[in-house]
Design a protein around this motif. Structure first.
Motif, PDB file in Angstrom:
ATOM      1  N   ARG A  56      25.800  40.872  35.277  1.00  0.00           N
ATOM      2  CA  ARG A  56      26.938  41.792  35.412  1.00  0.00           C
ATOM      3  C   ARG A  56      26.638  42.896  36.413  1.00  0.00           C
ATOM      4  NH1 ARG A  56      27.228  41.215  29.854  1.00  0.00           N
ATOM      5  NH2 ARG A  56      26.238  43.208  29.511  1.00  0.00           N
ATOM      6  N   LEU A  74      33.841  37.746  28.431  1.00  0.00           N
ATOM      7  CA  LEU A  74      34.643  38.882  27.979  1.00  0.00           C
ATOM      8  C   LEU A  74      35.196  38.679  26.572  1.00  0.00           C
ATOM      9  CD1 LEU A  74      36.598  39.525  31.289  1.00  0.00           C
ATOM     10  CD2 LEU A  74      34.755  40.921  30.341  1.00  0.00           C
ATOM     11  N   PHE A  82      44.112  37.603  30.479  1.00  0.00           N
ATOM     12  CA  PHE A  82      42.902  37.696  31.296  1.00  0.00           C
ATOM     13  C   PHE A  82      43.258  37.817  32.767  1.00  0.00           C
ATOM     14  CE2 PHE A  82      40.076  35.116  34.011  1.00  0.00           C
ATOM     15  CZ  PHE A  82      38.990  35.967  34.052  1.00  0.00           C
ATOM     16  N   ASN A  85      45.341  41.287  33.404  1.00  0.00           N
ATOM     17  CA  ASN A  85      44.678  42.549  33.066  1.00  0.00           C
ATOM     18  C   ASN A  85      43.249  42.678  33.590  1.00  0.00           C
ATOM     19  OD1 ASN A  85      47.006  43.140  31.714  1.00  0.00           O
ATOM     20  ND2 ASN A  85      46.165  42.805  29.686  1.00  0.00           N
ATOM     21  N   TYR A  86      42.641  41.562  33.960  1.00  0.00           N
ATOM     22  CA  TYR A  86      41.241  41.607  34.368  1.00  0.00           C
ATOM     23  C   TYR A  86      41.004  40.976  35.745  1.00  0.00           C
ATOM     24  CZ  TYR A  86      40.453  42.832  29.496  1.00  0.00           C
ATOM     25  OH  TYR A  86      40.479  43.467  28.288  1.00  0.00           O
ATOM     26  N   ALA A  90      40.661  43.074  39.376  1.00  0.00           N
ATOM     27  CA  ALA A  90      39.304  43.090  39.939  1.00  0.00           C
ATOM     28  C   ALA A  90      39.289  42.507  41.352  1.00  0.00           C
ATOM     29  CB  ALA A  90      38.347  42.321  39.029  1.00  0.00           C
TER      30      ALA A  90
END
Length: 124
Positions: A56, A74, A82, A85-86, A90
């Motif tokens: 990470r 996650l 996913f 929101n992620y 990103a």
């Protein structure tokens, strides 16, 4: 069976902390050189999956995961949540990148952390 030896495996330095393993499917306890601890099967270690914390933080140059693998890390199960929101935020922020940006819907598409993403992780 005794604990597995790390010598033939291509992984970062560290060791297996488990005294023994009953089968290759039973999670063992591992510790990396930075003393992060986690559980993983010997099979996943042999597949060059090492310390999730170091990964990470961008300490593995070639780490790239499929969307489903990211969801597992996650602990998410709903793909639209996913993605919305992620994953997409990103990507938009430049924290991660696609391994094959010319084929975003490819079945073999993977995602890896960018240098900016690694810096963000180190500061948060």
């Amino acid at each position: 069976m005794t604990a597995p030896s790390l010598k033939p495996l291509k992984v970062c330095s560290g060791r297996c902390l488990s005294a023994h393993c009953e089968s290759g499917r039973i999670p063992l306890e591992w510790q990396c050189a930075l003393e992060h601890r986690w559980q993983a099967t010997l099979a996943s270690i042999k597949q060059d999956r090492w310390c999730p914390t170091c990964c990470r933080l961008g300490r593995r140059d070639s780490l790239a995961l499929k969307a489903g693998e990211l969801m597992q890390h996650l602990q998410l199960t709903h793909r639209p949540t996913f993605r919305n929101n992620y994953l997409n935020p990103a990507l938009a922020a430049g924290l991660i990148e696609m391994t094959d940006p010319d084929s975003p819907r490819s079945l073999v598409q993977k995602y890896r952390m960018t240098a900016e993403g690694a810096m963000w992780m180190a500061n948060n």
